[in-house]
Design a protein around this motif. Sequence first.
Motif, mmCIF file in Angstrom:
data_model
loop_
_atom_site.group_PDB
_atom_site.id
_atom_site.type_symbol
_atom_site.label_atom_id
_atom_site.label_comp_id
_atom_site.label_asym_id
_atom_site.label_seq_id
_atom_site.Cartn_x
_atom_site.Cartn_y
_atom_site.Cartn_z
ATOM 1 N N LYS A 248 157.863 105.578 -24.951
ATOM 2 C CA LYS A 248 158.498 106.509 -24.013
ATOM 3 C C LYS A 248 157.441 107.111 -23.093
ATOM 4 O O LYS A 248 156.270 107.214 -23.459
ATOM 5 C CB LYS A 248 159.215 107.621 -24.778
ATOM 6 N N LYS A 251 155.037 111.899 -19.599
ATOM 7 C CA LYS A 251 155.175 113.020 -18.672
ATOM 8 C C LYS A 251 156.623 113.349 -18.342
ATOM 9 O O LYS A 251 156.993 114.516 -18.195
ATOM 10 C CB LYS A 251 154.421 112.728 -17.366
ATOM 11 N N TYR A 252 157.435 112.308 -18.202
ATOM 12 C CA TYR A 252 158.818 112.523 -17.767
ATOM 13 C C TYR A 252 159.801 111.776 -18.673
ATOM 14 O O TYR A 252 159.553 110.646 -19.075
ATOM 15 C CB TYR A 252 159.007 112.032 -16.327
ATOM 16 N N LYS A 253 160.917 112.424 -18.950
ATOM 17 C CA LYS A 253 161.955 111.801 -19.762
ATOM 18 C C LYS A 253 162.843 110.880 -18.918
ATOM 19 O O LYS A 253 163.496 109.996 -19.440
ATOM 20 C CB LYS A 253 162.820 112.881 -20.403
ATOM 21 N N PHE A 256 165.794 112.844 -13.555
ATOM 22 C CA PHE A 256 166.132 114.253 -13.344
ATOM 23 C C PHE A 256 165.054 115.179 -13.914
ATOM 24 O O PHE A 256 164.752 116.228 -13.336
ATOM 25 C CB PHE A 256 167.494 114.563 -13.966
ATOM 26 N N ASP A 257 164.468 114.792 -15.030
ATOM 27 C CA ASP A 257 163.388 115.582 -15.612
ATOM 28 C C ASP A 257 162.186 115.579 -14.681
ATOM 29 O O ASP A 257 161.523 116.611 -14.497
ATOM 30 C CB ASP A 257 163.002 114.999 -16.972
ATOM 31 N N CYS A 258 161.907 114.443 -14.085
ATOM 32 C CA CYS A 258 160.801 114.321 -13.141
ATOM 33 C C CYS A 258 161.041 115.208 -11.920
ATOM 34 O O CYS A 258 160.146 115.950 -11.491
ATOM 35 C CB CYS A 258 160.637 112.865 -12.709
ATOM 36 N N ARG A 260 162.921 117.846 -11.698
ATOM 37 C CA ARG A 260 162.855 119.260 -12.109
ATOM 38 C C ARG A 260 161.411 119.729 -12.213
ATOM 39 O O ARG A 260 161.065 120.821 -11.740
ATOM 40 C CB ARG A 260 163.569 119.428 -13.453
ATOM 41 N N LYS A 261 160.555 118.918 -12.805
ATOM 42 C CA LYS A 261 159.157 119.303 -12.984
ATOM 43 C C LYS A 261 158.409 119.365 -11.653
ATOM 44 O O LYS A 261 157.546 120.224 -11.455
ATOM 45 C CB LYS A 261 158.477 118.332 -13.949
ATOM 46 N N GLN A 264 159.452 122.617 -9.968
ATOM 47 C CA GLN A 264 158.883 123.794 -10.634
ATOM 48 C C GLN A 264 157.393 123.956 -10.372
ATOM 49 O O GLN A 264 156.905 125.076 -10.229
ATOM 50 C CB GLN A 264 159.120 123.700 -12.143
#
Length: 316
Positions: A248, A251-253, A256-258, A260-261, A264
Amino acid sequence: MADPVEFILGGLAAAGAGFFSNPLEVVKTRIQLQGELRSRGQYTVHYRNVFHAFRVIGKTEGLLSLQKGLVPAIYYQFSMNGVRLGVFQCIDNSGVTRNQQGKPIFGYTVLAGAISGAIGAAVGSPFYLIKTHLQAQANSSIAVGHQHKHGSFSEAFIKIFKTQGVTGLWRGSLASMTRVTVGSSAQLTTFSKFRSFFDNYPFLKSESLANTIAAAIFSSLAVVTMMTPFDVVSTRLYNQPVDTVTKKGLKYKGMFDCARKILQTEGPFGFYKGGIASYIRIGPHTILSLLFWREFRKLYFSINGESKDSKTVISS
């Protein structure tokens, strides 16, 4: 009915253009990875802008380094755009995207562009993955993002397959499909619209070089505006390190996680890193690929005693 010739001609045209536009792709990738998940002022700026990046890379790594990832880039352009253009042209040839006067129907053109873009991106995703890895590899003094340290395209392909399996070769493909779907819809639609619009002027007739260039310049603005955020996310997902046990991303799941990060830590402007490089690249790439494609099609159909016009364009 799908004509395999359309796939081949579209792929060859894009691959030819990719040879000339790849240096800008290298620069774009480096800029997009610079300052990954860090706020402004919290990282070293190796590449101040596109032209500075060219100078720094050429001076530090040599001019040939500006063609890093060329082999997978050519394969990607041929496979992705061959499929994308072939599918789109076949849909366009069927007449479903045009009215009785032969003019493009906006909604149907957008849908055809989205479908063809998604299919093309899925097919070419492994090549884009390796292309990103190779283009990001840099001298330690100017390195940005994770360094995968592949020796070549074939070595990278075998390594990823052995350590991550088939799914590893398609890691990040959803983001890439979204990227190309958005870009394809925007470009295929706006290019067709602008070609039809400029066709009203005697000096910008649809079969003229001036018409092609004018339409490509204006459509590229729409493409970069809409596609760059997805392009940044795609580059980050492709280049992230992978856990050798869980397989996996570290850094990113996911997409969408990417996103969001990035929002932020880097703010809204983080989604437009490399935007100028993208526009400088897309313009010439579009014009070259369209010219190659148009001439290839003219040559092929003239030999076979046919005449077909091309209303679409090649991107990404």
